[in-house]
Structures are given as C-alpha cells and as structure tokens.
Design a protein around this motif. Sequence first.
Motif, mmCIF file in Angstrom:
data_model
loop_
_atom_site.group_PDB
_atom_site.id
_atom_site.type_symbol
_atom_site.label_atom_id
_atom_site.label_comp_id
_atom_site.label_asym_id
_atom_site.label_seq_id
_atom_site.Cartn_x
_atom_site.Cartn_y
_atom_site.Cartn_z
ATOM 1 N N LYS A 182 61.223 60.318 81.179
ATOM 2 C CA LYS A 182 61.350 60.026 79.754
ATOM 3 C C LYS A 182 59.982 60.028 79.087
ATOM 4 O O LYS A 182 59.789 60.631 78.021
ATOM 5 C CB LYS A 182 62.028 58.670 79.561
ATOM 6 C CG LYS A 182 62.223 58.253 78.097
ATOM 7 C CD LYS A 182 62.988 56.928 78.041
ATOM 8 C CE LYS A 182 63.290 56.537 76.601
ATOM 9 N NZ LYS A 182 62.072 56.224 75.836
ATOM 10 N N GLU A 209 65.882 70.011 84.021
ATOM 11 C CA GLU A 209 67.192 69.376 84.183
ATOM 12 C C GLU A 209 67.264 68.111 83.333
ATOM 13 O O GLU A 209 68.273 67.856 82.664
ATOM 14 C CB GLU A 209 67.435 69.039 85.657
ATOM 15 C CG GLU A 209 67.806 70.244 86.511
ATOM 16 C CD GLU A 209 68.023 69.855 87.969
ATOM 17 O OE1 GLU A 209 67.855 68.655 88.297
ATOM 18 O OE2 GLU A 209 68.346 70.747 88.768
ATOM 19 N N TYR A 210 66.195 67.330 83.348
ATOM 20 C CA TYR A 210 66.170 66.098 82.553
ATOM 21 C C TYR A 210 66.184 66.425 81.062
ATOM 22 O O TYR A 210 66.890 65.778 80.282
ATOM 23 C CB TYR A 210 64.934 65.271 82.902
ATOM 24 C CG TYR A 210 64.878 63.959 82.169
ATOM 25 C CD1 TYR A 210 65.623 62.864 82.601
ATOM 26 C CD2 TYR A 210 64.087 63.808 81.023
ATOM 27 C CE1 TYR A 210 65.590 61.664 81.911
ATOM 28 C CE2 TYR A 210 64.049 62.601 80.337
ATOM 29 C CZ TYR A 210 64.803 61.536 80.781
ATOM 30 O OH TYR A 210 64.779 60.344 80.092
ATOM 31 N N ARG A 212 67.501 68.981 79.614
ATOM 32 C CA ARG A 212 68.865 69.387 79.230
ATOM 33 C C ARG A 212 69.773 68.169 79.087
ATOM 34 O O ARG A 212 70.593 68.095 78.164
ATOM 35 C CB ARG A 212 69.428 70.357 80.267
ATOM 36 C CG ARG A 212 68.943 71.799 80.082
ATOM 37 C CD ARG A 212 69.673 72.768 80.970
ATOM 38 N NE ARG A 212 69.252 72.667 82.363
ATOM 39 C CZ ARG A 212 68.222 73.332 82.871
ATOM 40 N NH1 ARG A 212 67.498 74.130 82.118
ATOM 41 N NH2 ARG A 212 67.916 73.210 84.152
ATOM 42 N N GLU A 213 69.634 67.219 80.011
ATOM 43 C CA GLU A 213 70.444 66.000 79.925
ATOM 44 C C GLU A 213 70.188 65.237 78.631
ATOM 45 O O GLU A 213 71.094 64.617 78.068
ATOM 46 C CB GLU A 213 70.139 65.093 81.128
ATOM 47 C CG GLU A 213 70.609 65.648 82.457
ATOM 48 C CD GLU A 213 70.107 64.817 83.629
ATOM 49 O OE1 GLU A 213 69.415 63.799 83.367
ATOM 50 O OE2 GLU A 213 70.395 65.168 84.779
ATOM 51 N N GLN A 214 68.945 65.307 78.140
ATOM 52 C CA GLN A 214 68.571 64.592 76.916
ATOM 53 C C GLN A 214 68.760 65.430 75.657
ATOM 54 O O GLN A 214 68.481 64.954 74.553
ATOM 55 C CB GLN A 214 67.105 64.136 77.012
ATOM 56 C CG GLN A 214 66.792 63.273 78.225
ATOM 57 C CD GLN A 214 67.665 62.043 78.317
ATOM 58 O OE1 GLN A 214 67.823 61.304 77.332
ATOM 59 N NE2 GLN A 214 68.257 61.808 79.489
ATOM 60 N N GLY A 215 69.222 66.653 75.817
ATOM 61 C CA GLY A 215 69.410 67.536 74.669
ATOM 62 C C GLY A 215 68.109 68.017 74.054
ATOM 63 O O GLY A 215 68.065 68.346 72.867
ATOM 64 N N LEU A 216 67.040 68.089 74.873
ATOM 65 C CA LEU A 216 65.719 68.448 74.347
ATOM 66 C C LEU A 216 65.140 69.707 74.999
ATOM 67 O O LEU A 216 63.937 69.951 74.924
ATOM 68 C CB LEU A 216 64.742 67.279 74.544
ATOM 69 C CG LEU A 216 65.019 66.027 73.703
ATOM 70 C CD1 LEU A 216 64.117 64.883 74.141
ATOM 71 C CD2 LEU A 216 64.811 66.333 72.219
ATOM 72 N N GLU A 217 65.991 70.515 75.609
ATOM 73 C CA GLU A 217 65.495 71.718 76.271
ATOM 74 C C GLU A 217 64.833 72.683 75.282
ATOM 75 O O GLU A 217 63.763 73.249 75.565
ATOM 76 C CB GLU A 217 66.632 72.437 77.004
ATOM 77 C CG GLU A 217 66.162 73.692 77.750
ATOM 78 C CD GLU A 217 67.303 74.423 78.407
ATOM 79 O OE1 GLU A 217 67.034 75.276 79.271
ATOM 80 O OE2 GLU A 217 68.469 74.154 78.055
ATOM 81 N N THR A 218 65.452 72.871 74.122
ATOM 82 C CA THR A 218 64.895 73.775 73.119
ATOM 83 C C THR A 218 63.524 73.310 72.666
ATOM 84 O O THR A 218 62.569 74.100 72.570
ATOM 85 C CB THR A 218 65.830 73.891 71.912
ATOM 86 O OG1 THR A 218 67.086 74.427 72.348
ATOM 87 C CG2 THR A 218 65.240 74.820 70.855
ATOM 88 N N GLU A 219 63.395 72.010 72.401
ATOM 89 C CA GLU A 219 62.108 71.458 71.964
ATOM 90 C C GLU A 219 61.049 71.607 73.054
ATOM 91 O O GLU A 219 59.882 71.898 72.766
ATOM 92 C CB GLU A 219 62.276 69.981 71.584
ATOM 93 C CG GLU A 219 63.063 69.745 70.301
ATOM 94 C CD GLU A 219 64.570 69.761 70.509
ATOM 95 O OE1 GLU A 219 65.010 70.155 71.611
ATOM 96 O OE2 GLU A 219 65.294 69.368 69.583
#
Length: 277
Positions: A182, A209-210, A212-219
């Motif tokens: 985090k 992987e983390y 993507r779980e947090q919805g921040l892959e694009t960022e």
Amino acid sequence: MAKLAGKTIVLTGPRKAEEMATIVMKQGGTPLIRPTQGTVYAQFEHLDQEVDKLLHTPFTWGIWTTGIGINTLMEAAEALGKADALKARLKELRHAARGYKTMNALKRLGIVPEVRDDDGSTAGLIRALQSHGAEHFKGETVSLQLHGDPAPALVAFFEEAEASYAELMPYRHTPPEPEVMKQLLEEIVQGQVDAVVMTSAPQPRFLFEYAREQGLETELLQQFASGTLAAAVGKVTAGVLRDEGVERILVPQEERMGALIVRLAQWYDGQQEDSLD
C-alpha cells in the motif's frame, strides 16, 4: 556532484537490500526499502522428499532454473547425510540450465550442462531446448526445478515433446506485506519516487497484482510511462515488466545488483532516453 543526488530510489528486493541501499547513498541518492517479495524455503520434510525424489526417480534429464534451488537441495542432502549420493546421481543425468548462477552451481558439482539459455531467461532456455530438438526428449523422464513460481511455457515444451516430468520446487515466493505494498503503490502513483529497482521476476508481478486489486493499475502504468523509472536487474525481470505493459525499463548489460545501481546513476547523470532497453 553525486549522480543520484536528489533522487529517491525504491529497492523492492528483500535480498541484499541494505548493501544496495549503501550503494545508492554513496551515489548521493535516498534509498527506500520496500520489499515486494517474500521468499519462504520449504519445510525440511518437503526438502527431504525432494532429495529422495531426485535419488530414486529414474530421471534422465535435470532442468535447472536457479542456482539457489540447486544449492538448497544440496544443503538439504548434506543435512540428511545424502550429499555424496545426490552428487553421484546428478552426474548420471544430462542437464539444461538457465542463468549464470545456475551454471555456477552446477560447475561446483562438476557438472557441465548440455543445454543452456541464450539470454538468462526462461524463454531463452526454451529456445535452447527447441534448438537441441524436442525429439531428444520424447520418452525421457525429466526433473524440472522451478523457481518459486509456475512455468507453464516450460512445462508445455516437455508435454509437447512427450516427455515425463516431475516438478521440483525447493522454495516458494510468498506475497509481501499488504502495508508495504500500500505504501509503495501510493509513493509511485503520487510521484514521490524517482525509480523503482527490481531484482527478481516476482517483485513486479506482486506489485501489479496488488495494483489491480486496488483498481490502480492504469495509474501505475501511467507513472512508469512518464515519471518513475522502472529498473530491472536483468532480462527475466524486465520481461515481466513488459508483460505488465511497462515500456520504459532500465537494464544493465551485466546482470548484477551493483551494476544496476551504477547504470541507474549513469542514466540520471546523462538523462538519455536512448539508454533505456
């Protein structure tokens, strides 16, 4: 002026993190240790079984992907009083190896593999196996030592070659602490760090992987594209980053942790985009 002056460098590897931090500080940078990978060695009972598997299964080939895997098995064999027996058994096999550390581990046992990778990667090992000829593995019994993660492409090669195989996994990678992930993800996405140094394939895999779980892959991808620099110790780690969509990756010619920090310092000193791989 030190080449990393004013730069904040994240170190994601749990191994030799303090040594690498010292190198970063000598170059004038500020190191942040954020382990994104935990390595857990198998319980002794499991290693006992792996050693006996090598001793008593009628293997004809040994396929090795890490030096630490070989060393761990030999250490377990020594503790069991079976080191000489295991060395003798391994010398009866034909071998294929990935990476210079694996080559060195085999060399210490007096073994020279018939097949080795062309670039330090699992893909390179598969290419070498293909060049050797899939027909040479038909009907053979293969010991396949993996490095903490599944290797579906390598497994697929032996399945297609109609070889029997048994996987050896003397150690496994475990996910890092969620609090560390985090913190690191926030630091990268918010542009608080200049570079992230990764020294093994599981590190970027766990990070993404983390994310993507947090919805921040694009960022995360956006930051790696235009801000924070991804630095990989070698082709295997860089390959995982590319698979995740990262295109700006710094890779040293010599696959060593120290060489990676030196290359990073040189890149910041020159700020030349064409030095990226």
